[in-house]
Motif scaffolding. Structure first.
Motif, PDB file in Angstrom:
ATOM      1  N   ARG A  24     -20.015  -5.179  -2.298  1.00 17.61           N
ATOM      2  CA  ARG A  24     -19.040  -5.078  -3.378  1.00 17.61           C
ATOM      3  C   ARG A  24     -19.558  -4.147  -4.488  1.00 17.61           C
ATOM      4  O   ARG A  24     -18.827  -3.287  -4.979  1.00 17.61           O
ATOM      5  N   TRP A  49     -18.767 -11.109   4.461  1.00 15.44           N
ATOM      6  CA  TRP A  49     -17.415 -10.597   4.213  1.00 15.44           C
ATOM      7  C   TRP A  49     -16.707 -11.461   3.163  1.00 15.44           C
ATOM      8  O   TRP A  49     -16.000 -10.944   2.311  1.00 15.44           O
ATOM      9  N   SER A  53     -15.382  -9.743  -1.582  1.00 15.30           N
ATOM     10  CA  SER A  53     -14.125  -9.609  -2.341  1.00 15.30           C
ATOM     11  C   SER A  53     -13.289  -8.421  -1.880  1.00 15.30           C
ATOM     12  O   SER A  53     -12.654  -7.765  -2.711  1.00 15.30           O
ATOM     13  N   GLY A  54     -13.332  -8.142  -0.583  1.00 11.98           N
ATOM     14  CA  GLY A  54     -12.497  -7.060  -0.078  1.00 11.98           C
ATOM     15  C   GLY A  54     -13.219  -5.738   0.133  1.00 11.98           C
ATOM     16  O   GLY A  54     -12.644  -4.800   0.673  1.00 11.98           O
ATOM     17  N   ALA A  55     -14.468  -5.650  -0.305  1.00 11.96           N
ATOM     18  CA  ALA A  55     -15.239  -4.421  -0.086  1.00 11.96           C
ATOM     19  C   ALA A  55     -15.837  -4.472   1.318  1.00 11.96           C
ATOM     20  O   ALA A  55     -17.050  -4.567   1.506  1.00 11.96           O
ATOM     21  N   ASP A  56     -14.944  -4.401   2.309  1.00 11.77           N
ATOM     22  CA  ASP A  56     -15.363  -4.637   3.691  1.00 11.77           C
ATOM     23  C   ASP A  56     -16.038  -3.441   4.340  1.00 11.77           C
ATOM     24  O   ASP A  56     -16.857  -3.596   5.242  1.00 11.77           O
ATOM     25  N   TRP A  57     -15.679  -2.214   3.881  1.00 16.36           N
ATOM     26  CA  TRP A  57     -16.110  -1.062   4.675  1.00 16.36           C
ATOM     27  C   TRP A  57     -17.630  -0.861   4.715  1.00 16.36           C
ATOM     28  O   TRP A  57     -18.141  -0.492   5.772  1.00 16.36           O
ATOM     29  N   ASN A  60     -18.561  -3.370   7.441  1.00 21.30           N
ATOM     30  CA  ASN A  60     -18.101  -2.980   8.784  1.00 21.30           C
ATOM     31  C   ASN A  60     -18.977  -1.884   9.379  1.00 21.30           C
ATOM     32  O   ASN A  60     -19.197  -1.827  10.583  1.00 21.30           O
TER      33      ASN A  60
ATOM     34  N   ARG B 120      -9.594 -12.812 -13.749  1.00 22.11           N
ATOM     35  CA  ARG B 120      -8.502 -12.060 -13.140  1.00 22.11           C
ATOM     36  C   ARG B 120      -7.591 -11.432 -14.184  1.00 22.11           C
ATOM     37  O   ARG B 120      -7.213 -10.280 -14.093  1.00 22.11           O
ATOM     38  N   ARG B 142     -10.996   3.482  -5.877  1.00 14.76           N
ATOM     39  CA  ARG B 142     -10.638   2.817  -4.621  1.00 14.76           C
ATOM     40  C   ARG B 142     -11.060   1.347  -4.587  1.00 14.76           C
ATOM     41  O   ARG B 142     -10.651   0.582  -3.724  1.00 14.76           O
ATOM     42  N   PHE B 143     -11.955   0.955  -5.517  1.00 18.52           N
ATOM     43  CA  PHE B 143     -12.382  -0.453  -5.529  1.00 18.52           C
ATOM     44  C   PHE B 143     -12.813  -0.845  -6.931  1.00 18.52           C
ATOM     45  O   PHE B 143     -13.977  -0.774  -7.292  1.00 18.52           O
ATOM     46  N   SER B 145     -12.404  -3.850  -8.434  1.00 21.57           N
ATOM     47  CA  SER B 145     -12.653  -5.270  -8.688  1.00 21.57           C
ATOM     48  C   SER B 145     -14.128  -5.522  -9.003  1.00 21.57           C
ATOM     49  O   SER B 145     -14.976  -5.617  -8.119  1.00 21.57           O
TER      50      SER B 145
END
Lengths: 261, 261
Positions: A24, A49, A53-57, A60, B120, B142-143, B145
Motif C-alpha cells: 500500500r 492482500w 487496501s486495494g494496492a494489489d498490483w 500480484n 474515510r 492512481r492510489f 488511499s
C-alpha cells in the motif's frame, strides 16, 4: 518517462499484514517492484492482500527469492535500510540523500533497490555487505522502533518528491496578490469612510491609526477579487450607516415636527 | 532547545488502533502533543495503547475536545492535511513546504498544529476554513488511499529533517579516499608485478590495459588503509607466484639433475 523507481526488497519478512501495508505504501507513491526474500510464512498469503487496501498490483507481481544475493542480481545499486550500519565501511545516508543517489542511477536506466530487514531481527551484516550504501532514518533516539511499512513509505515519499519536483496540478500558492494601486484604492476608500464617520479621534492620532490599519490588512495580501469584495464591504457598511443616520435624522425631524405642530 | 514541534490534531478519528499508530509515528520523530476531536469510540481506548508499540507518552498526554475550534485555540498556525482543498482560497503546500512554514512560526516560540481528518470522511470545509494553509501529500493519483498514521509519519519525518539538519552522529560519508600519490603507488606496484608476470600481452596494448585497470580501480575510491591492504594483496600474489616459479625451477633443476646424474 519517469526513471525506474527503486525495487523494495524485504528480507525474511514475518507478518503478511506488514507485506500488505508495504504494498500500500509503495502504491501511494508510485512504486511497484516488490521482492520477497524467504518470507517466514511462505507466499502468497491472503492476509497480505487483505491489508493492502486495494494496492494489489505490487503483491500480484511480487517475486520470491531464497537469498538476498538472488533478489538483487539485476540491480546496479542496492541501499540497505538499517539503523545499525555495524562495522562495514559504507556511506550512511539520510533517506533524502539515498534517493538522490538512486535517482542518479535511475536516470541512466539502471535499476536500484532498497533492502529492508525482518521486523525484529533487521539485516544481517553479510547482506548489508552486498549493498553499496546504508540508509538510516533520522528517528528520535528515544523511540527507534519503526514499523516496516512506515520505513518504506518515507523512502517512497522521498522518491516521489524527487521525481515529481513539479508540484501536482492541485498544488497552488495562495491567491495572486492584488497590485498595490488596487490595495491603496481600498485603503483610501476605507479611510475616507472612517473619516466621515468620525473614526479618527483624536485627529492627531489619525496618521498612526491609518498605519496600523494598513499594516494589519496588508498581511492578508488580498487578491484583486478580495479587494473588490472588501470595497463592497466598506460601501455596504458606510451606506448602511448613512441610512441609519438618515433614519435618525428623519425620526428627529418627525418628532420635532410633532413638537412644533 | 529545539523549537516546539507541531501538535497533531485528529478530527473525529474512528479506530483506536489508528490513534495508537499515530502516537508511534509521532514518537519516532520526536512529536508528542496529540489532540483528539470527538473520537468516535470515546477516550481512552485500550486498543490505542496496544498498537502504539510502547510509544505511550503521546497517548497518556492526549487531550480531547468537542470541536476543532477548541482543539486549536492556542495555536497561531494550523495546517489542514487534505487531498481535497475544495473551493477555499488557501495556499496548498507540500509536506516539506508546510514544515518550513511551521518551523518559521516555531522558532518564534509560537505553537502550530497539523489537522488530520477522519479515516474515510476527511476534513469538513468548515474546519479547513479555520486553517491557514492546506498540506497535500504528493500521492500517486492512481492510489490515493493513505493510511492515517502514514500521513502523520511523513509530516513528522519532514519536521525532524528540518530541525535535525545536522545528521545524527552515526551518519557518515564513506571512508576518506586516499591521496592520489598513494593510489598511484598501488597502481605502479600492481603494474610492475603484472609486467613481470607477462600480463601485458601483446605489448602494444599495455597502455590501454593499464588505463582500463586504473579507471576500474579508481571508481572504488580506496582509503589509505585499503591502498595498504591492496598493496599487501599484490605483494602476496606476486611473492606467491615467485614461490611457485622458484618451486618449478627447483623441480626442473632436480629432474634435470636426476637426468644428468
Amino acid at each position: 518517462m519517469d526513471p525506474i523507481a527503486p525495487a523494495i526488497i524485504l528480507d525474511r519478512p514475518q507478518l503478511a499484514e506488514n507485506i500488505g501495508a508495504v504494498a500500500r505504501a509503495m502504491a501511494n507513491f508510485g512504486l511497484s517492484d516488490l521482492r520477497l526474500v524467504a518470507p517466514r510464512d511462505g507466499w502468497p498469503q491472503e492476509r497480505a492482500w487483505a491489508s493492502a487496501s486495494g494496492a494489489d498490483w505490487p503483491l500480484n507481481a511480487a517475486r520470491v527469492y531464497d537469498t538476498v544475493a538472488e533478489a538483487i542480481a539485476d540491480l546496479t545499486l542496492v541501499q540497505a535500510t538499517t539503523a545499525r550500519p555495524r562495522e562495514l565501511q559504507l556511506p550512511v545516508l539520510t533517506p533524502r540523500e539515498a534517493v538522490e543517489e538512486a535517482h542518479a542511477e535511475a536516470v541512466q536506466d539502471r535499476r536500484t533497490g532498497l533492502l529492508f530487514g525482518a521486523e525484529r531481527a533487521g539485516l544481517e551484516t553479510a547482506d548489508i555487505a552486498l549493498c553499496q550504501t546504508v540508509v538510516t532514518l533520522p528517528v528520535d533516539p528515544r523511540f527507534r522502533s519503526l514499523n516496516l511499512a512506515q520505513a518504506v513509505i518515507i523512502l517512497a515519499y522521498e522518491w516521489r518528491m524527487r521525481i515529481d519536483a513539479a508540484a501536482p496540478a492541485n498544488f497552488r500558492p495562495g491567491p495572486e496578490p492584488a497590485e498595490a494601486s488596487s490595495v491603496m484604492g481600498l485603503y483610501g476608500h476605507l479611510e475616507d469612510e472612517l473619516e466621515a464617520a468620525g473614526f479618527f479621534h483624536p485627529p492627531e492620532k489619525k496618521a498612526s491609526m491609518v498605519q496600523n490599519l494598513r499594516s494589519a490588512l496588508g498581511r492578508a495580501r488580498f487578491s484583486e477579487q478580495e479587494v473588490r469584495t472588501f470595497r463592497g464591504v466598506v460601501t455596504a457598511l458606510s451606506r448602511g450607516r448613512g441610512r441609519v443616520l438618515e433614519k435618525i435624522a428623519r425620526q428627529k425631524a418627525q418628532s420635532s415636527g410633532k413638537e412644533t405642530a
